[in-house]
Design an enzyme around this catalytic site. Structure first.
Site, PDB file in Angstrom:
ATOM      1  N   THR A  92      -2.017   2.876   3.471  1.00  0.00           N
ATOM      2  CA  THR A  92      -1.431   3.955   3.403  1.00  0.00           C
ATOM      3  C   THR A  92      -0.669   3.878   4.722  1.00  0.00           C
ATOM      4  OG1 THR A  92      -2.962   5.473   2.249  1.00  0.00           O
ATOM      5  CG2 THR A  92      -1.568   6.548   3.540  1.00  0.00           C
ATOM      6  N   ARG A 116      -5.273   9.780 -10.696  1.00  0.00           N
ATOM      7  CA  ARG A 116      -6.183   9.898  -9.410  1.00  0.00           C
ATOM      8  C   ARG A 116      -5.360  10.345  -8.186  1.00  0.00           C
ATOM      9  NH1 ARG A 116      -6.409   7.578  -4.286  1.00  0.00           N
ATOM     10  NH2 ARG A 116      -8.435   7.740  -3.368  1.00  0.00           N
ATOM     11  N   THR A 151      -6.032   7.036   6.865  1.00  0.00           N
ATOM     12  CA  THR A 151      -5.937   6.090   5.831  1.00  0.00           C
ATOM     13  C   THR A 151      -7.236   5.509   5.607  1.00  0.00           C
ATOM     14  OG1 THR A 151      -5.671   4.260   7.453  1.00  0.00           O
ATOM     15  CG2 THR A 151      -3.712   5.285   6.716  1.00  0.00           C
ATOM     16  N   GLY A 152      -7.494   4.892   4.565  1.00  0.00           N
ATOM     17  CA  GLY A 152      -8.445   4.505   4.215  1.00  0.00           C
ATOM     18  C   GLY A 152      -9.374   5.330   2.821  1.00  0.00           C
ATOM     19  N   SER A 181       0.887  -1.172  -0.094  1.00  0.00           N
ATOM     20  CA  SER A 181       0.006   0.169  -0.113  1.00  0.00           C
ATOM     21  C   SER A 181       0.809   1.218  -0.039  1.00  0.00           C
ATOM     22  CB  SER A 181      -0.984  -0.124   1.135  1.00  0.00           C
ATOM     23  OG  SER A 181      -0.213   0.270   2.240  1.00  0.00           O
ATOM     24  N   THR A 236       1.549   7.137   0.566  1.00  0.00           N
ATOM     25  CA  THR A 236       0.711   5.955   0.057  1.00  0.00           C
ATOM     26  C   THR A 236       1.011   5.565  -1.420  1.00  0.00           C
ATOM     27  OG1 THR A 236      -1.381   5.480  -0.095  1.00  0.00           O
ATOM     28  CG2 THR A 236      -1.169   7.523  -0.767  1.00  0.00           C
TER      29      THR A 236
END
Ligand code: ASP
Length: 376
Positions: A224, A252, A275-276, A97, A242
C-alpha cells in the site's frame, strides 16, 4: 529547490519561532528569502510515507515524498501535495501493491481502496473496491470535496468517478500482475470448495511460497502507500491508497479506506497511517489510537509501538502466530505529530520514506520484534 532557506537560516528561523526571540528580524529573513517557509509555529515541514514512497518514480525524476515535500513547501495545499505524490506510485506499473498494476483479487480483477483526510478542513473521503481507475486517491478526494459522504464502494464509486470525468478502464492489470495472478492460481489447491479455512490457508501458503521463491517481495504481498505531511504552518493531511491484499476474496475491503484504521488525521495533533495486514489493524482502529496517544503526549514512535503491541496481544488465532507465539504478519505505521516529529514503526524490520529539507531518504522503522518469523 527554488525559494528555500538554506539550512542555517532554516534552523535559525525555526529556533526563533520556537523561543519567540528576535521574531521580527527572523521573519524578515523568512519573508525575503523563503515565503513558502514562513515558520509561524516553528514546525519544520516533513512528508513521510511507506518505503515505496521513495522507491518509485514512474519514469520521472522524483519520488512521492520528494514531490509532495516540494509542492508543500512551495505553498500548495498539503493534501493536494500528498495526493500528487502518491499518484506517482499509483501510476507506476512496477509497484504491484497500488493502483495500476496492483496485484488483483482472486478473480484476477484489480480492486482498489483509498482514503484521504484534510486536517485543517476537518473533512475526509474514501473509495473501496473501485475498479478501472488508476488513481483512486483522486476519486477519494472528490468524494471528500463534492459529497456529504465519506465512503463510496464498488460500482457506485466507479459510477461516481465516471460522472466526475475519470477515465474508466476495463482492466488495470499489467502483464506482470496478470502473470503473477496466473501463477498464484496454478499454486493454489484447486479443491477450492472444501473447508473454507483450508482454502484460505492454501491461498495464503501459495502466496507466501511465491514470496519465498522471490517472485514477489514480502512488502508487496501486502502493500500500500500511506503518505502524511505537515507544512510550516502546522497543517496536517494524509492519504492512503492500495490494491489491498493480493488475491483477496472479491469484495474484500481492507483497512486503507477506513477512517481510524488505514488513516487518521487530526490537525495540529497528528497523522497516522498504515500498511500491512489490514484485518489486524481494523480490529484496533490503530491509526485513530496512535493519534489519540500522540494527543496525550506520546512521541510518534512510542504511539506506533503501543499500537503494534496491542495488535500482537490481540492476535490469538493460531494460524496468525509463529512457533514463538509472535504474529506471523507485518503491520507498519507511519506517524507524525503537530511538532513535526515523526516515526515509522513496524512489527518486523523494514524501511519507511521521509522527506525533509535535507531531501528524501529511506529510514529504518522502530520495531516491536527484532526479526521476521523464522529468521534469527
Ligand atoms: N493494508 C492493506 C490492506 O489490508 C494492504 C497492505 O498494506 O499490504 O488492504
Amino acid at each position: 529547490m527554488a525559494n528555500k532557506l538554506n539550512r542555517r537560516e532554516f534552523m535559525a528561523a525555526g529556533a526563533a519561532a520556537i523561543t519567540g526571540v528576535a521574531v521580527s528580524d527572523t521573519a524578515s529573513i523568512v519573508k525575503a528569502q523563503a515565503p513558502t517557509l514562513a515558520l509561524q509555529r516553528g514546525v519544520a515541514p516533513v512528508v513521510i510515507a511507506s518505503s515505496n514512497g521513495h522507491r518509485y518514480k514512474n519514469g520521472g525524476d522524483v519520488t512521492c515524498v520528494e514531490l509532495a515535500f516540494k509542492m508543500m513547501t512551495d505553498g500548495k495545499d498539503v493534501l493536494d501535495s500528498l495526493i500528487a505524490g502518491v499518484n506517482i506510485v499509483e501510476l507506476d506499473p512496477d509497484d504491484t501493491s497500488v493502483g495500476f498494476g496492483g496485484l488483483p483479487n482472486a478473480d484476477g480483477v484489480v480492486q482498489l481502496d483509498s482514503s484521504c483526510m484534510h486536517g485543517p478542513k476537518k473533512r475526509a473521503g474514501a473509495v473501496a473496491c473501485i475498479e478501472g481507475i488508476r488513481t483512486p486517491s483522486l476519486v477519494a478526494q472528490k468524494v471528500m470535496d463534492l459529497t456529504d459522504h465519506h465512503l463510496l464502494v464498488g460500482k457506485g464509486a466507479q459510477n461516481f468517478a465516471k460522472m466526475m470525468g475519470f477515465k474508466i478502464e476495463d482492466d488495470l492489470n499489467t502483464p506482470r500482475s496478470r502473470r503473477l495472478w496466473m501463477e498464484w492460481k496454478r499454486r493454489t489447491d484447486p479443491e477450492h470448495w472444501l473447508d473454507p479455512e483450508k482454502r484460505l490457508m492454501a491461498g495464503f501458503k501459495a502466496g507466501m511460497s511465491m514470496v519465498a521463491d522471490g517472485l514477489i517481495d514480502r512488502e508487496h504481498y501486502f502493500g500500500t502507500i500511506n503518505c502524511d505531511g505537515i507544512n510550516s504552518k502546522g497543517e496536517i493531511c494524509g492519504v492512503t491508497t492500495t490494491s489491498g491484499l493480493a488475491w483477496k476474496i472479491p469484495g474484500r475491503v481492507g483497512d486503507s479506506p477506513i477512517l481510524g484504521a488505514g488513516l487518521y488525521v487530526e490537525d495540529k495533533i497528528g497523522a497516522a497511517g498504515s500498511t500491512g495486514r489490514g484485518e489486524a489493524n481494523l480490529y484496533g482502529l490503530c491509526s485513530f489510537l496512535i493519534v489519540e496517544l500522540m494527543r496525550q503526549g506520546k512521541h510518534p514512535k512510542d504511539a506506533g509501538l503501543e499500537a503494534l503491541r496491542r495488535i500482537a496481544n490481540n492476535t490469538i488465532d493460531k494460524r496468525l502466530r509463529d512457533e514463538k507465539g509472535q504474529p506471523n504478519f507485518q503491520v507498519i505505521f507511519y506517524a507524525l505529530n503537530g511538532k513535526g516529529e515523526y516515526a515509522g514503526t513496524s512489527m518486523f524490520p523494514t524501511k519507511y520514506a521521509v522527506c525533509t529539507e535535507k531531501g528524501g531518504e529511506l529510514l529504518d522503522t522502530a520495531t516491536l520484534f527484532s526479526a521476521w518469523p523464522g529468521r534469527s
